[in-house]
Design a protein around this motif. Sequence first.
Motif, PDB file in Angstrom:
ATOM      1  N   GLY A   1       7.940 108.768  32.662  1.00 57.88           N
ATOM      2  CA  GLY A   1       7.261 109.913  33.255  1.00 57.88           C
ATOM      3  C   GLY A   1       7.441 111.218  32.510  1.00 57.88           C
ATOM      4  O   GLY A   1       6.463 111.871  32.125  1.00 57.88           O
ATOM      5  N   VAL A   2       8.684 111.643  32.294  1.00 60.82           N
ATOM      6  CA  VAL A   2       8.942 112.935  31.647  1.00 60.82           C
ATOM      7  C   VAL A   2       8.454 112.892  30.202  1.00 60.82           C
ATOM      8  O   VAL A   2       7.814 113.832  29.725  1.00 60.82           O
ATOM      9  N   CYS A   3       8.705 111.791  29.509  1.00 61.64           N
ATOM     10  CA  CYS A   3       8.276 111.668  28.108  1.00 61.64           C
ATOM     11  C   CYS A   3       6.750 111.720  28.004  1.00 61.64           C
ATOM     12  O   CYS A   3       6.209 112.364  27.103  1.00 61.64           O
ATOM     13  N   SER A   4       6.072 111.046  28.920  1.00 59.74           N
ATOM     14  CA  SER A   4       4.609 111.065  28.900  1.00 59.74           C
ATOM     15  C   SER A   4       4.082 112.485  29.062  1.00 59.74           C
ATOM     16  O   SER A   4       3.159 112.894  28.350  1.00 59.74           O
ATOM     17  N   GLY A   5       4.671 113.238  29.977  1.00 69.05           N
ATOM     18  CA  GLY A   5       4.253 114.621  30.185  1.00 69.05           C
ATOM     19  C   GLY A   5       4.513 115.493  28.974  1.00 69.05           C
ATOM     20  O   GLY A   5       3.661 116.296  28.573  1.00 69.05           O
ATOM     21  N   GLU A   6       5.692 115.334  28.379  1.00 74.49           N
ATOM     22  CA  GLU A   6       6.036 116.133  27.194  1.00 74.49           C
ATOM     23  C   GLU A   6       5.090 115.847  26.032  1.00 74.49           C
ATOM     24  O   GLU A   6       4.593 116.773  25.395  1.00 74.49           O
ATOM     25  N   LEU A   7       4.868 114.582  25.752  1.00 73.32           N
ATOM     26  CA  LEU A   7       4.006 114.254  24.620  1.00 73.32           C
ATOM     27  C   LEU A   7       2.556 114.602  24.892  1.00 73.32           C
ATOM     28  O   LEU A   7       1.824 114.970  23.971  1.00 73.32           O
ATOM     29  N   ALA A   8       2.128 114.549  26.151  1.00 71.53           N
ATOM     30  CA  ALA A   8       0.775 115.000  26.490  1.00 71.53           C
ATOM     31  C   ALA A   8       0.649 116.499  26.213  1.00 71.53           C
ATOM     32  O   ALA A   8      -0.381 116.955  25.702  1.00 71.53           O
ATOM     33  N   ASP A   9       1.686 117.264  26.527  1.00 74.48           N
ATOM     34  CA  ASP A   9       1.674 118.704  26.251  1.00 74.48           C
ATOM     35  C   ASP A   9       1.663 118.961  24.744  1.00 74.48           C
ATOM     36  O   ASP A   9       0.909 119.817  24.253  1.00 74.48           O
TER      37      ASP A   9
END
Length: 156
Positions: free
Chosen positions: A44-52
């Motif tokens: 979850g957190v990694c997906s959000g960071e890389l999307a940003d």
Amino acid sequence: MTGTTEGATAPDFTLSDQYGQDTTLSELRGRPVLLVFYPLAFSGVCSGELADLSARHTEFTGLGATVLAVSVDSVFALRTWSDRESFPFALLSDFWPHGAVADAYGVFDDRRGTARRGTFLIDARGRVRWTVATPVSEPRDTGEYLRGLRSLTENP
């Protein structure tokens, strides 16, 4: 975070990206590199960071930077994730020897077997100019990366 510190020469490495192509850090000299370690693909957190990072990628490239994201995931997992998310930057596999590059940068978590959230801004000469570590459960601020990069390009 212990390991690679500001002012030190960034440890060189060669890792395969999500397409199986090798990326060697020292071959990127002449431009800044934003090196982002993250624990695991699809989380979850990694997906959000890389999307940003993906959404702001043109801001980084507009400042001349190469963005590299590193995890201990296999090339195959990274390819599946990248294809699903359309990441415009290299996802590098630190799969084997397991976490060796993360360890060289001082961000390998022996207990979990993954990289911690560590970010390194490397200048055109291969020196670490800025670094930040964030707890595994907290996303990083890509705006902070851009501020560091702008400072670097204004004060090489």
